[in-house]
Design an enzyme around this catalytic site. Structure first.
Site, PDB file in Angstrom:
ATOM      1  N   GLU A   1      42.574  29.330  34.612  1.00 19.93           N
ATOM      2  CA  GLU A   1      43.764  30.180  34.690  1.00 19.93           C
ATOM      3  C   GLU A   1      44.453  30.077  35.862  1.00 19.93           C
ATOM      4  OE1 GLU A   1      42.669  34.622  33.860  1.00 19.93           O
ATOM      5  OE2 GLU A   1      40.891  33.757  33.952  1.00 19.93           O
TER       6      GLU A   1
ATOM      7  N   LYS B   1      45.881  32.623  38.718  1.00 21.27           N
ATOM      8  CA  LYS B   1      44.960  33.679  39.354  1.00 21.27           C
ATOM      9  C   LYS B   1      45.023  33.309  40.814  1.00 21.27           C
ATOM     10  CE  LYS B   1      41.254  35.660  38.649  1.00 21.27           C
ATOM     11  NZ  LYS B   1      39.880  35.809  38.987  1.00 21.27           N
TER      12      LYS B   1
ATOM     13  N   GLU C   1      30.265  39.860  33.963  1.00 19.58           N
ATOM     14  CA  GLU C   1      31.014  38.617  34.430  1.00 19.58           C
ATOM     15  C   GLU C   1      29.767  38.020  34.950  1.00 19.58           C
ATOM     16  OE1 GLU C   1      33.990  38.849  37.365  1.00 19.58           O
ATOM     17  OE2 GLU C   1      35.255  39.827  35.986  1.00 19.58           O
TER      18      GLU C   1
ATOM     19  N   GLU D   1      39.075  30.082  42.119  1.00 18.54           N
ATOM     20  CA  GLU D   1      39.408  31.129  41.337  1.00 18.54           C
ATOM     21  C   GLU D   1      40.085  30.628  40.018  1.00 18.54           C
ATOM     22  OE1 GLU D   1      38.604  34.602  41.250  1.00 18.54           O
ATOM     23  OE2 GLU D   1      37.547  34.369  42.704  1.00 18.54           O
TER      24      GLU D   1
END
Ligand SMILES: *[C@@H]1O[C@H](CO)[C@@H](O)[C@H](O)[C@H]1NC(C)=O
Ligand SMILES: *[C@@H]1O[C@H](CO)[C@@H](O)[C@H](O)[C@H]1NC(C)=O
Length: 336
Positions: free
Chosen positions: A309, A312, A261, A318
C-alpha cells in the site's frame, strides 16, 4: 446383507468425503485487505483474486459500500472494523451504532459477516470507549437479529501486554489492565474471541541482540524456549501464548485468540526481504492448523496484508507488507 453393504459403502463414502475436505479447512487462512494505496485493483477484482487463491476470509478496517457490494454472494467470511475515530460516538450513542449496523451490515444480507472489530490498536485517551462501544454493538446486532456476528476488538502486543517472559508469565501491562480486564471478562461472557495483532517481525527488530531470526521465521531446528512443560520452537506461538497467559491472569482463560494480523515486510528495513517474507508467511500458513503449546487446534489467522500500500504512513517497511503488488502479481510465491 445387501442393506448392510449399502450402509457400509455410504458410511465409507462419508468418511472419505470428510477426509478429502479436511486438509483444505485446516490450511484456510484469512488476509487483511488494506486500502491505503492509490493504485489498488477494484474491489470486484480483489474479491476474484481472493477466490482464485482460495483465501476464504477477509478483514477490512472500516465499511466501504463498494467492497461490501463486491463481497455479496462470495461466501468469503468477513471481519469488519469500526474506525477508531468513531469509538467515542459509539460508546455514548446507541442509535449511532444501530444506524451503522443498518447501513453497513443489514443492507448487505449477501455478505458473510463473521466478526465486527470495534477498534484496532486503540490509543490511550480512547481506550475507555471500547467496552461501551462493544456493548452497544452487541445490542444493535441482537436487535437486528444478527447476534451470530461476534463483536471483538483488535489489540497489539505492545499496546496491551507487559514486556514479560516466558509466555506463561504473560499479563496485560499496568496501563492496559484497567480496560483490558473488563473487556476480557466481557468477551468471556459473550463467547467472542480477542483479536490480537501478532508480529514476530517487530519483536525481532526490537531485540535483535536477544532473538535469533530463525526463531522469528519458524526455521529453528529445535526448542528455543522451554517454559515449564511447554516447548517453544517459534516466536509466533510464544507471542500467542503470552496473550493466553494474560487472559488467564485477567480471569478470562476461556476466551480464544484470533490472530487478526501477522506478516513480514518484503522490503524497506531490517530483515525485510522477499525471501524472509516468503519464509515467514508460507510457514505461518503451514503452522496455523497446529495451534500453540497452550492451545491445540487451528488458530484462525489473518495475514497482513493483501497488497503493498503506497499511501501507508510510517516506516518504509509499512508500505511493503503485501502478498501482492497493486497489479495483482505476487510480491513473492505463496501457496495458499
Ligand atoms: C465515523 O468517523 C468518520 C470520520 O471522522 C465520520 O466521517 C463518520 O461520519 C463517522 N461515522 C459514524 C457513523 O459516526
Ligand atoms: C515474570 O516477569 C517479571 C517481570 O518481568 C519478572 O520479574 C519475573 O522474574 C518473571 N517470572 C519468571 C518466572 O520468569
Amino acid at each position: 446383507m445387501a442393506k448392510h453393504g449399502v450402509a457400509f459403502i455410504l458410511t465409507l463414502a462419508l468418511v472419505l468425503g470428510v477426509l478429502a475436505v479436511t486438509p483444505k479447512v485446516v490450511q484456510s487462512i484469512g488476509v487483511c485487505y488494506g486500502v491505503n494505496g492509490n493504485n489498488l485493483p477494484s474491489p470486484s477484482d480483489v474479491v476474484k483474486l481472493y477466490q482464485s487463491k482460495g483465501i476464504d476470509s477477509m478483514r477490512i478496517y472500516f465499511p466501504r459500500s463498494d467492497i461490501l457490494q463486491a463481497l455479496t454472494g462470495s461466501n468469503i467470511a468477513l471481519t469488519m472494523g469500526v474506525a477508531n475515530e468513531n469509538l467515542s460516538a459509539f460508546a455514548s450513542d446507541p442509535s449511532a451504532v444501530a444506524n451503522w449496523v443498518k447501513q453497513n451490515v443489514q443492507a448487505y444480507p449477501g455478505v458473510n459477516f463473521r466478526y465486527i472489530a470495534v477498534g484496532n490498536e486503540v490509543e490511550s485517551g480512547n481506550t475507555q470507549n471500547v467496552l461501551p462501544a462493544m456493548q452497544n454493538m452487541n445490542s444493535a446486532l441482537s436487535a437486528a437479529g444478527l447476534s451470530n456476528i461476534k463483536v471483538s476488538v483488535s489489540v497489539s502486543q505492545k499496546g496491551v501486554l507487559a514486556d514479560r517472559y516466558p509466555p506463561s508469565n504473560g499479563t496485560f501491562s499496568p496501563e492496559a489492565t484497567s480496560y483490558m480486564t473488563p473487556i476480557a471478562k466481557y468477551l468471556a461472557s459473550t463467547g467472542a474471541p480477542l483479536m490480537a495483532n501478532v508480529y514476530p517481525y517487530f519483536a525481532y527488530v526490537d531485540k535483535q541482540d536477544q532473538i535469533d531470526i530463525k526463531y522469528a521465521l519458524f526455521t529453528s531446528p529445535g526448542t528455543v524456549v522451554q517454559d515449564g512443560g511447554n516447548a517453544y520452537q517459534n516466536l509466533f506461538d510464544a507471542s500467542v501464548d503470552t496473550f493466553y497467559s494474560a487472559l488467564e491472569s485477567a480471569g478470562a482463560g476461556s476466551v480464544p485468540i484470533v490472530v487478526s494480523e501477522s506478516g513480514w515486510p518484503s522490503a524497506g528495513g531490517t530483515a525485510a526481504s522477499a525471501s524472509n517474507a516468503q519464509t515467514y508467511n508460507q510457514n505461518l500458513i503451514k503452522h496455523v492448523g497446529q495451534g500453540t503449546p497452550k492451545r491445540a487446534g487451528r488458530i484462525e489467522t489473518y495475514i497482513f496484508a493483501m497488497f503493498n500500500e503506497n499511501d501507508k504512513r510510517g516506516d518504509e517497511t509499512e508500505r511493503h507488507f503485501g502478498l501482492f503488488n497493486p497489479d495483482q502479481s505476487p510480491a513473492y510465491t505463496i501457496n495458499f
